[in-house]
Scaffold this motif. Structure first.
Motif, PDB file in Angstrom:
ATOM      1  N   PRO A 128       5.871  59.260  39.623  1.00 24.01           N
ATOM      2  CA  PRO A 128       5.364  58.395  40.677  1.00 24.01           C
ATOM      3  C   PRO A 128       4.372  57.366  40.136  1.00 24.01           C
ATOM      4  CG  PRO A 128       4.149  60.450  40.667  1.00 24.01           C
ATOM      5  CD  PRO A 128       5.197  60.573  39.593  1.00 24.01           C
ATOM      6  N   THR A 129       4.285  56.240  40.786  1.00 20.19           N
ATOM      7  CA  THR A 129       3.336  55.207  40.391  1.00 20.19           C
ATOM      8  C   THR A 129       1.933  55.605  40.851  1.00 20.19           C
ATOM      9  OG1 THR A 129       5.069  53.553  40.662  1.00 20.19           O
ATOM     10  CG2 THR A 129       2.799  52.757  40.526  1.00 20.19           C
ATOM     11  N   PRO A 130       0.927  55.534  39.977  1.00 21.92           N
ATOM     12  CA  PRO A 130      -0.435  55.908  40.378  1.00 21.92           C
ATOM     13  C   PRO A 130      -1.011  54.928  41.401  1.00 21.92           C
ATOM     14  CG  PRO A 130      -0.202  55.801  37.973  1.00 21.92           C
ATOM     15  CD  PRO A 130       1.002  55.159  38.555  1.00 21.92           C
ATOM     16  N   PRO A 131      -2.068  55.317  42.091  1.00 21.16           N
ATOM     17  CA  PRO A 131      -2.766  54.387  42.978  1.00 21.16           C
ATOM     18  C   PRO A 131      -3.295  53.180  42.201  1.00 21.16           C
ATOM     19  CG  PRO A 131      -3.454  56.651  43.401  1.00 21.16           C
ATOM     20  CD  PRO A 131      -2.628  56.679  42.153  1.00 21.16           C
ATOM     21  N   TYR A 132      -3.382  52.070  42.884  1.00 18.35           N
ATOM     22  CA  TYR A 132      -3.817  50.818  42.248  1.00 18.35           C
ATOM     23  C   TYR A 132      -5.211  50.956  41.648  1.00 18.35           C
ATOM     24  CZ  TYR A 132      -4.127  45.670  41.816  1.00 18.35           C
ATOM     25  OH  TYR A 132      -4.229  44.380  41.351  1.00 18.35           O
ATOM     26  N   ASN A 133      -6.110  51.606  42.364  1.00 17.08           N
ATOM     27  CA  ASN A 133      -7.479  51.750  41.881  1.00 17.08           C
ATOM     28  C   ASN A 133      -7.525  52.495  40.555  1.00 17.08           C
ATOM     29  OD1 ASN A 133     -10.415  51.437  42.392  1.00 17.08           O
ATOM     30  ND2 ASN A 133     -10.383  53.670  42.458  1.00 17.08           N
ATOM     31  N   GLN A 134      -6.673  53.493  40.388  1.00 20.26           N
ATOM     32  CA  GLN A 134      -6.650  54.250  39.131  1.00 20.26           C
ATOM     33  C   GLN A 134      -6.084  53.408  37.989  1.00 20.26           C
ATOM     34  OE1 GLN A 134      -4.769  58.089  39.573  1.00 20.26           O
ATOM     35  NE2 GLN A 134      -5.935  58.594  41.424  1.00 20.26           N
ATOM     36  N   ILE A 135      -5.088  52.595  38.289  1.00 23.24           N
ATOM     37  CA  ILE A 135      -4.514  51.733  37.256  1.00 23.24           C
ATOM     38  C   ILE A 135      -5.538  50.702  36.792  1.00 23.24           C
ATOM     39  CG2 ILE A 135      -2.729  50.013  36.766  1.00 23.24           C
ATOM     40  CD1 ILE A 135      -0.985  51.470  38.884  1.00 23.24           C
ATOM     41  N   VAL A 136      -6.224  50.078  37.743  1.00 23.38           N
ATOM     42  CA  VAL A 136      -7.181  49.016  37.398  1.00 23.38           C
ATOM     43  C   VAL A 136      -8.402  49.597  36.704  1.00 23.38           C
ATOM     44  CG1 VAL A 136      -8.678  47.202  38.304  1.00 23.38           C
ATOM     45  CG2 VAL A 136      -6.375  47.493  39.236  1.00 23.38           C
TER      46      VAL A 136
END
Length: 699
Positions: free
Chosen positions: A113-121
């Protein structure tokens, strides 16, 4: 804002950046460039939680330089700690040397699954940006990134980007953090040492944005001394590229009105001027929209020449962001334009996180354009709940795509220039550090907006791919109608997002194939940045030396639906005579064209009508593709591998294939094309209709 010079800093400040979290330590070196003997300081990562671990080590460079070292060393430690906690591994972008492997990597969707945006940034993008700041502190003006000297004098935006990057970090440091004063002292030192460096347009905006963030955080007076701030107040001014008598831009395209407007709004926030300048600049932008797009709501990059590209869709969101950034609401007209831009970007959502498909300045900016528009639309409340969750899911995919494909772990930099990738001259590799910082900023500020909307650490919707299948299969976006029509057809088919723009490239772009009236689809049908090859359109060479191509002057555009087929018909009263900066109409040929887009197939049919008798010296058309293993039979090319399976051309005397993966003239923003089909005809006298057509089939 450039980093301290090794000579000017009188201590030759250098700092070694950690190459990986696993390195387990932070090495700080301080060899003087002019006098002091080399001094190496090794600080284990476990101890960098305290500034004293760096500050207490004896060294020969002065306090101001040490403050920068201390501050950014701790930034690196924080970056490492965050990176260690990130939930998603980062494969090396384009790890193989094979052109085929790179093209395949560009087409592979991120692992679920794609991680949450906040975790990626916060876990992937910001640490990479901060590590670059560590390198900057270590090497100062001698900094090289991936073999490029970043302070080469060619990137006039770089000072502001550095200032904004540092400011965005500083405002995240809690007030009770014992290191906070050290970080502030570092910014104070750098701003003082670099206040006289060249810094233009976008660089001015970025610097102003950074200063305003410090002001709002109550850190400005501590971070910038009074004399330096006084100098910045003079230098950071929109009037440097706007005629104050006429409010006409000085040698810049019209999207720079938004840059000037943003600077003016921030100067008002800083208390440096009244609102009259920003109000006048806003009116100039609104007038330009109304005059050259009317009810359609998209910005012509030219004064009516019809160049509608990525920036034409993005600009409304940038205008809105200037209001949001300065704590106010955009005018209703601007909000309406953002909604229309969001409609265009929603049509482009895809599971891979690919971006906008045609025009200049693509690469990772193609995907951040979609992110910025959808973020502005969500922040302004013009998306419904389904659209908002769909937009957020794509934003997560786009962030993942950026770190997996565009960031290169070997160099620690974004890569838009190597491994068979190519960008336009405007974004040349001489801007490598600035491109890293500005892209990071776009992810940082959009992440902050999604966090405020309640999406912080929220997983994207699990049915994203299924939801994409429910989007309209066909949509038409009108940019302008009148003497000439400008529009964009979007068709979704077999997992591909296909865009067909009918626009005039305008000055400096009309001859470049990313602006041709041909289909584009990320990873399947791509143009070459600044490329001039006759991609999917014939060039007609006349006996007098003129070369004509059907690039502009679209009239009577009509789009119809016939069962599962979409048909676009249009006329061109003149062709474009190549060789000038702007299109030149040549009516020795007129043209009637028809596109038919069916499932798995696109056909274009042209009928060229000569004006009297025309002596034709020859014709040439190319189709450059990622597909491989071609088999040629007359005008039909069948491919053994790749998304495009067959290309069939008629009306030419002969066609042949050539491998091009090693030819830089056929490198796209995401990687090299593999094969080109070349179709040609010799000279003839043309007295009646000349019919040419092609069909490409894809899977």
């Amino acid at each position: 804002m450039a980093a301290p010079s090794a000579v000017a800093a009188a201590g030759g400040l250098t700092m070694a950046a950690p190459s990986a979290v696993a390195a387990g330590g932070l090495a700080v070196a301080a060899p003087s460039a002019v006098a002091a003997a080399p001094l190496a300081i090794a600080v284990p990562l476990a101890r960098v939680g305290s500034v004293a671990d760096v500050a207490s080590v004896p060294c020969r460079f002065p306090p101001a330089a040490r403050a920068v070292a201390v501050g950014i060393a701790a930034v690196a430690a924080i970056a490492q700690a965050v990176a260690a906690a990130a939930t998603t591994p980062s494969p090396t972008a384009g790890g193989g040397s094979s052109a085929t492997a790179l093209a395949a990597a560009a087409a592979v969707a991120p692992i679920e699954p794609t991680p949450p945006y906040n975790q990626i940034v916060n876990g992937r993008i910001q640490p990479q940006s901060r590590e670059l700041l560590v390198q900057l502190a270590r090497q100062g003006r001698e900094l090289s990134l991936d073999g490029v000297a970043v302070f080469n004098g060619d990137d006039k935006f770089l000072p502001g980007k550095i200032a904004l990057g540092l400011a965005e970090f500083l405002v995240t440091v809690p007030a009770d953090d014992p290191r906070r004063s050290e970080y502030i002292a570092g910014f104070r030192s750098i701003s003082k040492l670099t206040v006289d460096d060249p810094n233009d347009t976008w660089g001015i905006y970025y610097y102003m944005s950074g200063l305003n963030k410090l002001r709002k955080a109550g850190m400005l007076s501590a971070a910038v001394d009074r004399l330096t701030l006084a100098k910045l107040r003079v230098r950071l001014d929109w009037r440097s590229f706007v005629d104050t008598d006429t409010f006409v831009l000085i040698d810049h395209p019209n999207n720079y009105y938004c840059v000037a407007f943003g600077i003016a709004r921030l100067r008002v926030q800083m208390g440096w001027e009244d609102t009259s300048g920003s109000e006048r600049l806003l009116q100039k932008m609104l007038e330009h929209y109304r005059q050259f797009s009317g009810v359609h709501g998209f910005a012509d990059e030219t004064d009516g020449e019809g160049r509608f590209d990525r920036y034409s869709v993005l600009l409304s969101a940038e205008i809105a962001q200037r209001f949001i950034e300065t704590d106010s609401q955009p005018p209703p007209e601007v909000i309406d334009w953002v909604r229309k831009s969001a409609d265009v970007m929603l049509q482009r959502l895809n599971p891979n996180g690919d971006g906008f498909e045609y025009g200049r300045s693509l690469g990772p900016y193609g995907l951040t354009a979609i992110v910025e528009v959808l973020t502005a639309a969500a922040a302004l409340g013009v998306l419904n709940e389904q659209e908002r969750t769909l937009a957020y899911a794509f934003v997560c995919r786009a962030g993942q795509r950026y770190v997996d494909f565009w960031l290169n772990k070997k160099t620690g930099s974004v890569d838009m220039w190597d491994q068979g990738r190519r960008t336009d001259a405007y974004r040349g590799k001489f801007r490598i550090l600035g491109e890293n910082l500005s892209l990071a900023h776009q992810f940082v500020y959009t992440n902050a907006a999604w966090n405020q909307l309640g999406f912080q650490d929220k997983p994207p919707r699990a049915d994203f791919v299924a939801a994409l299948d429910r989007l309209p299969k066909r949509s038409v976006t009108w940019f302008a109608r009148g003497e000439y029509d400008r529009m964009l057809l979007t068709r979704r088919d077999r997992g591909h997002v296909i865009g067909l723009p009918l626009i005039n490239g305008g000055q400096s772009q009309h001859m470049h194939n990313p602006y041709f009236p041909i289909p584009f689809s990320p990873g399947m049908l791509d143009g070459v940045a600044d490329g001039n090859s006759p991609q999917l359109l014939p060039q007609l060479s006349l006996s007098d030396g003129a070369v004509l191509a059907p690039l502009a002057y679209f009239q009577h555009v009509k789009v119809t639906e016939q069962g599962n087929e979409t048909v676009i018909a249009f006329q061109q009263p003149s062709l474009d005579r190549l060789g000038g900066q702007s299109p030149i109409p040549d009516d020795r040929f007129s043209l009637t064209s028809t596109y038919v887009l069916a499932p798995g197939r696109i056909t274009r049919t042209d009928v060229y009508m000569p004006k009297g008798t025309v002596e034709l010296k020859g014709m040439r058309m190319e189709f450059a593709t990622y597909s491989e293993a071609p088999v040629q039979r007359s005008g039909t090319t069948t491919f053994g591998r790749g998304a495009v399976r067959k290309f069939d051309a008629s009306g030419f005397e002969h066609c042949g294939t050539v491998p091009v993966q090693d030819d830089a003239a056929y490198h796209t923003p995401t990687g090299p094309l593999n094969t080109k089909v070349v179709c040609e005809s010799s000279g003839r006298t043309v007295r009646g209709p000349l019919k040419l057509s092609w069909t490409l089939s894809y899977q």
